[in-house]
Scaffold this active site. Structure first.
Site, PDB file in Angstrom:
ATOM      1  NE  ARG A  36      51.596 -21.593  62.904  1.00  0.00           N
ATOM      2  CZ  ARG A  36      51.300 -21.853  61.645  1.00  0.00           C
ATOM      3  NH1 ARG A  36      51.419 -20.954  60.715  1.00  0.00           N
ATOM      4  NH2 ARG A  36      50.864 -23.064  61.312  1.00  0.00           N
ATOM      5  CE  LYS A  39      45.587 -20.983  59.575  1.00  0.00           C
ATOM      6  NZ  LYS A  39      45.480 -22.350  60.140  1.00  0.00           N
ATOM      7  NE  ARG A  45      51.987 -28.718  54.999  1.00  0.00           N
ATOM      8  CZ  ARG A  45      51.488 -27.680  55.654  1.00  0.00           C
ATOM      9  NH1 ARG A  45      50.649 -26.862  55.039  1.00  0.00           N
ATOM     10  NH2 ARG A  45      51.798 -27.454  56.907  1.00  0.00           N
TER      11      ARG A  45
HETATM   12  P1  AMP Z   1      51.301 -23.974  57.869  1.00  0.00           P
HETATM   13  O1  AMP Z   1      51.531 -24.152  56.394  1.00  0.00           O
HETATM   14  O2  AMP Z   1      50.664 -22.663  58.205  1.00  0.00           O
HETATM   15  O3  AMP Z   1      50.591 -25.152  58.491  1.00  0.00           O
HETATM   16  O4  AMP Z   1      52.756 -23.920  58.546  1.00  0.00           O
HETATM   17  C1  AMP Z   1      53.627 -25.027  58.459  1.00  0.00           C
HETATM   18  C2  AMP Z   1      54.769 -24.849  59.425  1.00  0.00           C
HETATM   19  O5  AMP Z   1      55.505 -23.655  59.082  1.00  0.00           O
HETATM   20  C3  AMP Z   1      54.398 -24.661  60.881  1.00  0.00           C
HETATM   21  O6  AMP Z   1      54.163 -25.899  61.541  1.00  0.00           O
HETATM   22  C4  AMP Z   1      55.649 -23.942  61.421  1.00  0.00           C
HETATM   23  O7  AMP Z   1      56.723 -24.840  61.577  1.00  0.00           O
HETATM   24  C5  AMP Z   1      55.997 -23.006  60.264  1.00  0.00           C
HETATM   25  N1  AMP Z   1      55.321 -21.702  60.371  1.00  0.00           N
HETATM   26  C6  AMP Z   1      54.399 -21.189  59.522  1.00  0.00           C
HETATM   27  N2  AMP Z   1      54.008 -19.968  59.921  1.00  0.00           N
HETATM   28  C7  AMP Z   1      54.694 -19.705  61.056  1.00  0.00           C
HETATM   29  C8  AMP Z   1      54.713 -18.618  61.970  1.00  0.00           C
HETATM   30  N3  AMP Z   1      53.927 -17.545  61.804  1.00  0.00           N
HETATM   31  N4  AMP Z   1      55.556 -18.695  63.030  1.00  0.00           N
HETATM   32  C9  AMP Z   1      56.347 -19.757  63.223  1.00  0.00           C
HETATM   33  N5  AMP Z   1      56.362 -20.834  62.424  1.00  0.00           N
HETATM   34  C10 AMP Z   1      55.557 -20.813  61.339  1.00  0.00           C
END
Ligand code: AMP
Length: 204
Positions: free
Chosen positions: A86, A13, A150
């Site tokens: 999400r 994404k 990360r």
């Molecule tokens: P990402 O960078 O999108 O992989 O998000 C990393 C982490 O941020 C996820 O594993 C969640 O812990 C948190 N996170 C990001 N977006 C959301 C969301 N829309 N709802 C809940 N947690 C989120």
């Protein structure tokens, strides 16, 4: 125009967001990036999000929805949501504050996700994403900052994040399909996907 990039962690994404935001003049709103910035700044939102993110769990809806609502209010261009919504609850909250023109769903199998995320590096400064399979440098080619792995890109946590996706986020595929705004990308080829999304967004 407001769009959503939907798909499991590691679907690509963030990588797809780069050329698309340039082409269509959209603002990229990644909730993961937003929450990491809050943690770095030591804000209340960051403090609430930190433990969940380390464990690969979802940050509670009310925390994320509040933070997104503020960004939506101050947005000057169309938004490209990445990693949000999400959950169905987040999608319902989003519907009240923004009109969604298209949802781009990236369908990627779990083994590809694990392989990609376990070889991923990111620039903590500008957000550029790298694969150690194709990039051996230690600094970002775009801004010069040191690139990092990360904390949640470890195999065990990646598998947990995928499970969280299947349970909480994948119901959004049906949700947006019923609304008639879902477009599915099932190719793993980046250039093909950029072309397909360009066509889709020109037609909405
Ligand atoms: P990402 O960078 O999108 O992989 O998000 C990393 C982490 O941020 C996820 O594993 C969640 O812990 C948190 N996170 C990001 N977006 C959301 C969301 N829309 N709802 C809940 N947690 C989120």
């Amino acid at each position: 125009m407001n769009i959503i990039l939907l798909g499991p962690p590691g679907a690509g994404k963030g990588t797809l967001a780069e050329p698309i935001k340039e082409k269509f003049g959209l603002e990229h709103l990644s909730t993961g990036d937003m929450l990491r910035a809050e943690i770095k700044a030591g804000s209340d939102v960051g403090k609430q999000a930190d433990e969940y993110m380390k464990a690969g769990k979802l940050v509670p809806d009310e925390v994320v929805i509040g933070a997104v609502a503020n960004r939506v209010k101050s947005a000057e261009k169309g938004l490209m949501f990445d990693g949000f919504p999400r959950t169905i609850e987040q999608a319902e909250a989003l519907e009240k504050i923004a009109n969604i023109d298209a949802v781009i769903y990236m369908s990627v199998p779990v083994d590809v996700v694990v392989d990609r995320l376990c070889s991923r590096k990111v620039c903590p400064s500008c957000g550029k994403i790298y694969s150690t399979k194709t990039y051996n440098e230690t600094v970002c080619e775009k801004c010069g900052a040191e690139i990092i792995t990360r904390a949640d890109d470890k195999e065990e946590i990646v598998r947990d994040r995928y499970e969280v996706y299947v349970k909480n986020t994948s119901p959004l595929i049906g949700y947006y399909s019923e609304k008639g705004v879902l477009h599915t990308l099932d190719s793993l080829d980046f250039n093909e996907n950029v072309e397909k999304v360009t066509e889709i967004l020109k037609s909405v």
